[in-house]
Design a protein around this motif. Structure first.
Motif, mmCIF file in Angstrom:
data_model
loop_
_atom_site.group_PDB
_atom_site.id
_atom_site.type_symbol
_atom_site.label_atom_id
_atom_site.label_comp_id
_atom_site.label_asym_id
_atom_site.label_seq_id
_atom_site.Cartn_x
_atom_site.Cartn_y
_atom_site.Cartn_z
ATOM 1 N N ARG A 28 54.389 6.066 -12.891
ATOM 2 C CA ARG A 28 54.922 6.801 -14.037
ATOM 3 C C ARG A 28 53.856 7.724 -14.638
ATOM 4 O O ARG A 28 54.162 8.812 -15.088
ATOM 5 C CB ARG A 28 55.445 5.852 -15.127
ATOM 6 N N PHE A 31 53.694 10.736 -12.604
ATOM 7 C CA PHE A 31 54.831 11.568 -13.003
ATOM 8 C C PHE A 31 54.486 12.365 -14.266
ATOM 9 O O PHE A 31 54.740 13.571 -14.337
ATOM 10 C CB PHE A 31 56.040 10.651 -13.232
ATOM 11 N N ALA A 35 54.096 16.404 -14.854
ATOM 12 C CA ALA A 35 54.927 17.080 -15.853
ATOM 13 C C ALA A 35 54.098 17.854 -16.880
ATOM 14 O O ALA A 35 54.583 18.804 -17.479
ATOM 15 C CB ALA A 35 55.799 16.060 -16.571
ATOM 16 N N THR A 62 60.016 3.584 -17.367
ATOM 17 C CA THR A 62 60.522 4.783 -16.691
ATOM 18 C C THR A 62 61.413 5.597 -17.617
ATOM 19 O O THR A 62 61.249 6.812 -17.742
ATOM 20 C CB THR A 62 61.287 4.391 -15.409
ATOM 21 N N GLU A 63 62.345 4.935 -18.295
ATOM 22 C CA GLU A 63 63.250 5.633 -19.210
ATOM 23 C C GLU A 63 62.469 6.329 -20.325
ATOM 24 O O GLU A 63 62.735 7.491 -20.651
ATOM 25 C CB GLU A 63 64.250 4.640 -19.815
ATOM 26 N N GLN A 66 60.577 9.399 -18.959
ATOM 27 C CA GLN A 66 61.491 10.507 -18.667
ATOM 28 C C GLN A 66 61.927 11.195 -19.958
ATOM 29 O O GLN A 66 61.974 12.423 -20.023
ATOM 30 C CB GLN A 66 62.705 10.000 -17.885
ATOM 31 N N ASP A 67 62.203 10.412 -20.991
ATOM 32 C CA ASP A 67 62.557 10.986 -22.293
ATOM 33 C C ASP A 67 61.411 11.833 -22.841
ATOM 34 O O ASP A 67 61.629 12.928 -23.356
ATOM 35 C CB ASP A 67 62.867 9.881 -23.314
ATOM 36 N N VAL A 69 58.995 13.366 -21.240
ATOM 37 C CA VAL A 69 58.846 14.608 -20.467
ATOM 38 C C VAL A 69 59.866 15.649 -20.926
ATOM 39 O O VAL A 69 59.550 16.842 -21.017
ATOM 40 C CB VAL A 69 58.977 14.330 -18.948
#
Length: 160
Positions: A28, A31, A35, A62-63, A66-67, A69
């Motif tokens: 993550r 990731f 980003a 992960t959630e 992603q939020d 980013v």
């Protein structure tokens, strides 16, 4: 009093779980680095992030990332990530949604979906002083913000 050495030795399933969480945290973070390409993340920083985030279940981490980013302009701190995990886990309504739930409660007597809305209504004295005017709205929103901050902080530092 002698201690049982087996009680102090982590069990294999526990170590596998920690290793998996650390692996997910590292993935993550890769990731996040992709980003936010302007951010030069040092190895020491990655180690601190992995150590500080590996207690979070992989799907929640992960959630949250992603939020972040999608909504952040800057590389998040560890506290930013932990806060987003807590916010997602609590599922608190936005202030405007909370206000709408408050109107519904007062107008219809139907309970709000979030307990924090009910607490904020009581703290603001809205039920006794209800008008569609601004006084109780300000008091409600201030109380709701304070209640949410307390719940989020408590969730951020709780260890399940």
């Amino acid at each position: 009093m002698s201690e049982n050495p087996q009680a102090l030795t982590p069990q294999p399933h526990f170590l596998e779980s920690i290793e998996k969480r650390m692996e997910v945290a590292l993935e993550r973070l890769a990731f996040l680095s992709a980003a936010f390409p302007r951010e030069q993340v040092k190895t020491e920083t990655l180690v601190a992030y992995v150590a500080s985030l590996s207690d979070i279940p992989p799907d929640e981490l992960t959630e949250a990332m992603q939020d972040i980013v999608l909504t952040s302009r800057f590389f998040p701190t560890i506290a930013d990530i932990r806060r987003r995990v807590a916010e997602n886990k609590l599922g608190l309504p936005s202030p405007s949604d909370a206000l709408q739930q408050a109107f519904t409660l007062i107008d219809t007597g139907r309970s709000p979906e979030a307990a924090a809305v009910d607490k904020a209504l009581r703290a603001a004295g809205a039920e006794e002083n209800y008008t569609h005017g601004g006084f109780w709205r300000k008091a409600f929103l201030a109380a709701y913000k304070e209640i949410c901050e307390g719940l989020i902080t408590e969730e951020m530092y709780s260890r399940d």
